[in-house]
Design an enzyme around this catalytic site. Structure first.
Site, PDB file in Angstrom:
ATOM      1  N   CYS A   1       0.872  -1.187   0.000  1.00  0.00           N
ATOM      2  CA  CYS A   1       0.000   0.000   0.000  1.00  0.00           C
ATOM      3  C   CYS A   1       0.903   1.228   0.000  1.00  0.00           C
ATOM      4  O   CYS A   1       2.083   1.130  -0.371  1.00  0.00           O
ATOM      5  CB  CYS A   1      -0.985  -0.036   1.167  1.00  0.00           C
ATOM      6  SG  CYS A   1      -0.223  -0.046   2.803  1.00  0.00           S
TER       7      CYS A   1
ATOM      8  N   ASN B   1       2.273   1.467   4.383  1.00  0.00           N
ATOM      9  CA  ASN B   1       2.554   0.201   5.081  1.00  0.00           C
ATOM     10  C   ASN B   1       2.225   0.282   6.576  1.00  0.00           C
ATOM     11  O   ASN B   1       2.890  -0.344   7.411  1.00  0.00           O
ATOM     12  CB  ASN B   1       4.002  -0.253   4.866  1.00  0.00           C
ATOM     13  CG  ASN B   1       4.291  -1.704   5.278  1.00  0.00           C
ATOM     14  OD1 ASN B   1       5.403  -2.053   5.660  1.00  0.00           O
ATOM     15  ND2 ASN B   1       3.304  -2.562   5.207  1.00  0.00           N
TER      16      ASN B   1
ATOM     17  N   CYS C   1      -1.496   0.722   7.353  1.00  0.00           N
ATOM     18  CA  CYS C   1      -2.936   0.433   7.473  1.00  0.00           C
ATOM     19  C   CYS C   1      -3.340  -0.792   6.648  1.00  0.00           C
ATOM     20  O   CYS C   1      -3.570  -1.871   7.198  1.00  0.00           O
ATOM     21  CB  CYS C   1      -3.776   1.635   7.048  1.00  0.00           C
ATOM     22  SG  CYS C   1      -3.551   3.098   8.092  1.00  0.00           S
ATOM     23  N   ARG C   2      -3.419  -0.648   5.337  1.00  0.00           N
ATOM     24  CA  ARG C   2      -4.012  -1.715   4.510  1.00  0.00           C
ATOM     25  C   ARG C   2      -3.120  -2.943   4.343  1.00  0.00           C
ATOM     26  O   ARG C   2      -3.559  -4.075   4.574  1.00  0.00           O
ATOM     27  CB  ARG C   2      -4.405  -1.146   3.140  1.00  0.00           C
ATOM     28  CG  ARG C   2      -5.513  -0.130   3.223  1.00  0.00           C
ATOM     29  CD  ARG C   2      -5.643   0.662   1.950  1.00  0.00           C
ATOM     30  NE  ARG C   2      -4.480   1.533   1.743  1.00  0.00           N
ATOM     31  CZ  ARG C   2      -4.263   2.258   0.660  1.00  0.00           C
ATOM     32  NH1 ARG C   2      -5.120   2.194  -0.352  1.00  0.00           N
ATOM     33  NH2 ARG C   2      -3.202   3.028   0.571  1.00  0.00           N
ATOM     34  N   SER C   3      -1.866  -2.740   3.918  1.00  0.00           N
ATOM     35  CA  SER C   3      -1.040  -3.929   3.658  1.00  0.00           C
ATOM     36  C   SER C   3      -0.649  -4.692   4.929  1.00  0.00           C
ATOM     37  O   SER C   3      -0.596  -5.934   4.893  1.00  0.00           O
ATOM     38  CB  SER C   3       0.175  -3.600   2.784  1.00  0.00           C
ATOM     39  OG  SER C   3       1.027  -2.661   3.384  1.00  0.00           O
TER      40      SER C   3
ATOM     41  N   ASP D   1      -8.149   3.877   0.996  1.00  0.00           N
ATOM     42  CA  ASP D   1      -7.213   4.307   2.028  1.00  0.00           C
ATOM     43  C   ASP D   1      -7.998   4.832   3.235  1.00  0.00           C
ATOM     44  O   ASP D   1      -8.736   5.804   3.112  1.00  0.00           O
ATOM     45  CB  ASP D   1      -6.335   5.415   1.430  1.00  0.00           C
ATOM     46  CG  ASP D   1      -5.233   5.851   2.372  1.00  0.00           C
ATOM     47  OD1 ASP D   1      -5.294   5.504   3.565  1.00  0.00           O
ATOM     48  OD2 ASP D   1      -4.318   6.540   1.898  1.00  0.00           O
TER      49      ASP D   1
HETATM   50  P1  4NP Z   1      -1.822   2.809   4.060  1.00  0.00           P
HETATM   51  O1  4NP Z   1      -2.454   4.177   4.606  1.00  0.00           O
HETATM   52  O2  4NP Z   1      -1.262   3.120   2.689  1.00  0.00           O
HETATM   53  O3  4NP Z   1      -2.982   1.880   3.991  1.00  0.00           O
HETATM   54  O4  4NP Z   1      -0.761   2.399   5.056  1.00  0.00           O
HETATM   55  C1  4NP Z   1      -1.735   5.357   4.688  1.00  0.00           C
HETATM   56  C2  4NP Z   1      -0.906   5.577   5.755  1.00  0.00           C
HETATM   57  C3  4NP Z   1      -0.210   6.777   5.854  1.00  0.00           C
HETATM   58  C4  4NP Z   1      -0.342   7.733   4.883  1.00  0.00           C
HETATM   59  C5  4NP Z   1      -1.178   7.510   3.805  1.00  0.00           C
HETATM   60  C6  4NP Z   1      -1.869   6.317   3.702  1.00  0.00           C
HETATM   61  N1  4NP Z   1       0.351   8.968   5.013  1.00  0.00           N
HETATM   62  O5  4NP Z   1       0.120   9.862   4.177  1.00  0.00           O
HETATM   63  O6  4NP Z   1       1.180   9.113   5.919  1.00  0.00           O
END
Ligand code: 4NP
Length: 154
Positions: free
Chosen positions: A7, A10, A12-14, A123
């Protein structure tokens, strides 16, 4: 077989997909045949554990993500892993741009490959608690379908 979920951050989703698939593999007796990991295309959270909202929502369904640490996608991942699954199409585009010429891994969109109601895992980072439940719902469903594919491959 080696699988990498990707993702953006790294956190939340992955990591959720890593934790859910690992538990399904353990229940299916396949944990020693399949390596599962996750990574982000961005480097902001490298070395940190998953987002606290992600950990809380996952733990409520029995997945302990607390030992995971964020890493960024590296060129060697494209040869180490057999299958690299992106959470959304922007992650997939970024992976295609990063892919070295020597890459052997197959790249795909996680939900599109696995008969899910959506093509992308939205997201949840800037949204409310519902988003984290939706992430879990989509990932649990798609991992069941991925497990069927894995059983046919290992
Ligand atoms: P992820 O979510 O891609 O599912 O881990 C996010 C976590 C952090 C950020 C964006 C998306 N960020 O902008 O810091």
């Amino acid at each position: 077989m080696r699988i990498l979920f990707v993702c953006l951050g790294n956190i939340c989703r992955s990591p959720t997909a890593e934790g859910v698939l690992r538990q399904q593999l353990e229940r299916a007796g396949l944990a020693d045949r399949v390596e599962v990991a996750s990574a982000g295309t961005g480097d902001w959270h490298v070395g940190k554990g998953p987002d606290s909202r992600t950990c809380r929502a996952a733990l409520a369904r029995g997945y302990d993500l607390s030992k995971q640490r964020a890493q960024q996608v590296k060129p060697e991942h494209f040869t180490r892993y057999d299958l690299i699954l992106a959470m959304d199409s922007s992650n997939l585009q970024d992976l295609k741009a990063l892919r070295p010429g020597t890459a052997s891994a197959e790249l795909d969109l996680f939900l599109r490959r696995n008969d899910a109601p959506l093509d992308e895992v939205p997201d949840p980072y800037y949204g409310g608690a519902d988003g984290f439940e939706q992430v879990l719902d989509l990932i649990e469903g798609a991992c069941q379908s991925l497990l069927v594919e894995i059983k046919g491959r290992v």
